[in-house]
Design a protein around this motif. Structure first.
Motif, short mmCIF file in Angstrom:
data_model
loop_
_atom_site.label_atom_id
_atom_site.label_comp_id
_atom_site.label_asym_id
_atom_site.label_seq_id
_atom_site.Cartn_x
_atom_site.Cartn_y
_atom_site.Cartn_z
N LEU A 272 0.85 -1.20 0.00
CA LEU A 272 0.00 0.00 0.00
C LEU A 272 0.88 1.25 0.00
O LEU A 272 1.08 1.87 1.05
CB LEU A 272 -0.92 0.00 1.23
CG LEU A 272 -1.99 -1.09 1.30
CD1 LEU A 272 -2.65 -1.11 2.67
CD2 LEU A 272 -3.05 -0.86 0.22
N PRO A 273 1.41 1.66 -1.15
CA PRO A 273 2.28 2.85 -1.20
C PRO A 273 1.55 4.14 -0.83
O PRO A 273 2.20 5.15 -0.56
CB PRO A 273 2.75 2.86 -2.66
CG PRO A 273 1.74 2.06 -3.41
CD PRO A 273 1.27 1.01 -2.47
N GLN A 274 0.22 4.10 -0.82
CA GLN A 274 -0.56 5.29 -0.41
C GLN A 274 -0.25 5.69 1.03
O GLN A 274 -0.46 6.84 1.42
CB GLN A 274 -2.07 5.02 -0.53
CG GLN A 274 -2.56 4.75 -1.93
CD GLN A 274 -2.51 3.27 -2.32
OE1 GLN A 274 -1.82 2.48 -1.68
NE2 GLN A 274 -3.24 2.91 -3.35
N LEU A 275 0.28 4.75 1.81
CA LEU A 275 0.55 5.01 3.23
C LEU A 275 1.92 5.64 3.45
O LEU A 275 2.31 5.89 4.59
CB LEU A 275 0.46 3.70 4.02
CG LEU A 275 -0.89 2.96 3.95
CD1 LEU A 275 -0.85 1.71 4.80
CD2 LEU A 275 -2.03 3.86 4.38
N ASP A 278 2.99 11.25 5.14
CA ASP A 278 1.73 11.74 5.69
C ASP A 278 0.52 11.31 4.86
O ASP A 278 -0.62 11.41 5.31
CB ASP A 278 1.75 13.27 5.86
CG ASP A 278 2.08 14.00 4.57
OD1 ASP A 278 1.78 13.48 3.47
OD2 ASP A 278 2.66 15.11 4.65
N GLY A 279 0.77 10.84 3.63
CA GLY A 279 -0.32 10.35 2.80
C GLY A 279 -1.14 11.42 2.12
O GLY A 279 -2.13 11.11 1.44
N TYR A 280 -0.74 12.68 2.27
CA TYR A 280 -1.54 13.76 1.67
C TYR A 280 -1.55 13.66 0.14
O TYR A 280 -2.51 14.10 -0.50
CB TYR A 280 -1.00 15.12 2.11
CG TYR A 280 -1.27 15.46 3.57
CD1 TYR A 280 -2.27 14.82 4.28
CD2 TYR A 280 -0.51 16.43 4.23
CE1 TYR A 280 -2.52 15.12 5.61
CE2 TYR A 280 -0.75 16.73 5.57
CZ TYR A 280 -1.75 16.07 6.25
OH TYR A 280 -2.00 16.38 7.57
N GLU A 285 -4.98 12.99 -4.78
CA GLU A 285 -5.35 12.22 -5.97
C GLU A 285 -6.81 11.77 -5.91
O GLU A 285 -7.55 11.84 -6.90
CB GLU A 285 -4.44 10.99 -6.10
CG GLU A 285 -3.01 11.31 -6.47
CD GLU A 285 -2.12 10.08 -6.46
OE1 GLU A 285 -2.68 8.97 -6.29
OE2 GLU A 285 -0.89 10.23 -6.61
N ASN A 286 -7.24 11.31 -4.75
CA ASN A 286 -8.60 10.79 -4.61
C ASN A 286 -9.65 11.89 -4.51
O ASN A 286 -10.80 11.67 -4.88
CB ASN A 286 -8.68 9.85 -3.41
CG ASN A 286 -8.09 8.49 -3.70
OD1 ASN A 286 -8.78 7.59 -4.18
ND2 ASN A 286 -6.80 8.33 -3.43
N LEU A 287 -9.26 13.06 -4.02
CA LEU A 287 -10.19 14.20 -4.03
C LEU A 287 -10.55 14.58 -5.47
O LEU A 287 -11.69 14.96 -5.76
CB LEU A 287 -9.58 15.40 -3.30
CG LEU A 287 -9.54 15.35 -1.78
CD1 LEU A 287 -8.71 16.50 -1.23
CD2 LEU A 287 -10.95 15.39 -1.18
N ILE A 306 -6.48 0.30 3.33
CA ILE A 306 -5.89 1.58 3.76
C ILE A 306 -6.39 1.96 5.15
O ILE A 306 -5.61 2.35 6.03
CB ILE A 306 -6.22 2.68 2.74
CG1 ILE A 306 -5.41 2.49 1.45
CG2 ILE A 306 -5.97 4.07 3.32
CD1 ILE A 306 -5.82 3.39 0.31
N ILE A 307 -7.70 1.84 5.37
CA ILE A 307 -8.31 2.24 6.64
C ILE A 307 -7.84 1.35 7.79
O ILE A 307 -7.55 1.83 8.89
CB ILE A 307 -9.85 2.20 6.53
CG1 ILE A 307 -10.33 3.28 5.55
CG2 ILE A 307 -10.51 2.39 7.89
CD1 ILE A 307 -11.77 3.10 5.08
N VAL A 308 -7.73 0.06 7.52
CA VAL A 308 -7.32 -0.89 8.57
C VAL A 308 -5.82 -0.80 8.87
O VAL A 308 -5.41 -0.85 10.04
CB VAL A 308 -7.68 -2.34 8.15
CG1 VAL A 308 -7.07 -3.35 9.11
CG2 VAL A 308 -9.20 -2.51 8.11
N MET A 309 -5.00 -0.64 7.83
CA MET A 309 -3.55 -0.70 8.01
C MET A 309 -2.93 0.61 8.47
O MET A 309 -1.85 0.61 9.08
CB MET A 309 -2.88 -1.15 6.72
CG MET A 309 -3.13 -2.61 6.36
SD MET A 309 -2.70 -3.77 7.69
CE MET A 309 -0.96 -3.41 7.93
#
Length: 424
Positions: A272-275, A278-280, A285-287, A306-309
């Motif tokens: 999960l490279p999104q993590l 800070d992940g901003y 990207e998702n906004l 993402i939410i769990v990890m």
């Protein structure tokens, strides 16, 4: 005698005003500098990982190792305790040492830049609090305004990070001091004015660029559901941080902590490279794509992962010696939680709600529940998107999330004490 007393009071207020202005300038400048340096550093290194995944195997190890050696040889072998250091200073006779300014600045930068899954907000809070603490010691007239000047530094730092003077003042009140006085209003009011003026002079853009046109009243029940889920998730985040940090503290050899922490970070970031950091970058990207994103099983699993990890990897970062806290992780989790809720109700309940709005409200809900500060979360999120269209649903959901969180767990990572846990 009366004239002398009057002159003393006038002189004291004058000194407080001057000190507050100086603290606001220094704290604002420090906050803006840390934000820009970290953004550049993080973006540059993250780009390397997109080209070659092997960087993800070495960056966390480099970051945690450098922080350890800096702490050991440069910063008096003392670990940074985050916002608890500020509480110790405001609630007792302890002072924040001057070295806390470079310590938190450098360690926060390195932690996030090399992939530590947290943010620079707590580093900013403690370093700017240290600026206020130093100011109160420099002048005899200011000795009794220690807490006010610490809060002035913090308020200016939060203002500069999130472009919201009200969020800065409210954070200092709701989280740090919980006491309102004329001296507090003057000190924080002047400091955030200076910090916000710096932002305007530098034409600082909001953290997230979004276009919010409207929100629908029929979305209110779903917003409330989001607030309840955010409250539950905040408890999960709090428990993760406390449990995993305790597990790491039981390990005596720092080299083991670093190796286990770095390896864990590397494995999760490969999946999960999104993590990363800070992940901003992932939020931005998702906004942009939120309103056009379609619900599919892979998308749902990705968002759930993402939410769990995120709480787990954040806790590992902190337990292994990284600098940071739950501020940025809460905003991150809330954004993706809001997106997942919106996609679910649109797909299965045909609710026809706006996913972008739910991402923004989710940020505020999760932050409010995690730090027990609904007004701070409300105005902070309005500041980072530079838009007040969602003010009412934000207000409702922030309180729903906080109440839900406190009903289940009366403390958060800032207020937790061992005796509290044993009493439960």
């Amino acid at each position: 005698m009366k004239n002398k007393r009057k002159q003393y009071v006038i002189t004291t207020w004058q000194k407080l005003i001057i000190a507050s202005l100086l603290v606001g300038f220094l704290a604002g400048a420090l906050s803006i500098s840390l934000k820009h340096i970290t953004e550049h550093f993080e973006a540059s290194l993250f780009e390397k990982t997109l080209i070659n995944k092997l960087y993800l195997l070495v960056f966390p190890l480099i970051g945690l190792s450098v922080i350890y050696f800096l702490r050991h040889y440069l910063f008096k072998k003392k670990e940074n305790k985050g916002i608890k250091e500020v509480f110790e200073s405001t609630q007792s006779g302890k002072n924040l040492a001057a070295y806390k300014i470079p310590s938190h600045f450098v360690n926060g930068l390195i932690t996030v830049g090399f992939g530590g899954s947290t943010g620079i907000e707590v580093s900013t809070v403690v370093s700017t609090a240290a600026i206020g603490n130093i100011a109160h010691k420099k002048e005899r007239f200011l000795r009794k305004y220690k807490n006010e000047l610490i809060c002035a530094g913090i308020a200016a730092g939060i203002t500069a990070l999130f472009s919201s003077p009200l969020a800065g003042i409210l954070f200092a009140y709701e989280v740090i001091t919980k006491k309102m006085s004329k001296s507090f209003v003057i000190a924080t009011g002047l400091s955030v004015t200076v910090a916000y003026s710096l932002l305007l002079l530098m034409n600082e853009p909001p953290l997230f660029k979004v276009a919010i046109s409207l929100w629908k009243w029929k979305a209110i029940p779903y917003f409330i559901v989001l607030g309840i889920i955010a409250g539950l998730n905040s408890v999960y985040l709090t428990k993760c941080v406390l449990v995993i940090k305790k597990l790491f503290s039981a390990v005596k050899k720092q080299s083991y902590k670093i190796m286990v922490g770095a390896l864990s970070l590397s494995i999760v970031l490969l999946i999960l490279p999104q993590l990363y950091g800070d992940g901003y970058h992932a939020i931005k990207e998702n906004l942009e794509s939120a309103n056009t994103l379609l619900f599919t099983l892979p998308v749902a699993l990705l968002l759930l992962g993402i939410i769990v990890m995120k709480p787990i990897i954040t806790s590992i970062t902190l337990g292994a010696g990284g600098d940071g806290g739950v501020f940025a992780p809460s905003i991150f989790i809330g954004a993706f939680l809001g997106l997942l809720v919106a996609l679910l109700v649109n797909t299965f309940l045909h609710a026809d709600i706006i996913p972008l709005n739910f991402m923004i409200v989710g940020m505020a809900a999760m932050l409010s529940a995690s730090i027990h500060a609904p007004l701070t979360a409300l105005f902070l999120v309005c500041g980072v998107v530079n838009d007040y269209t969602l003010f009412f649903p934000l207000l409702v959901v922030c309180y729903v999330a906080k109440i839900t969180s406190k009903m289940i767990c009366p403390y958060n990572v800032y207020t937790y004490k061992e005796k509290t846990a044993h009493a439960r």
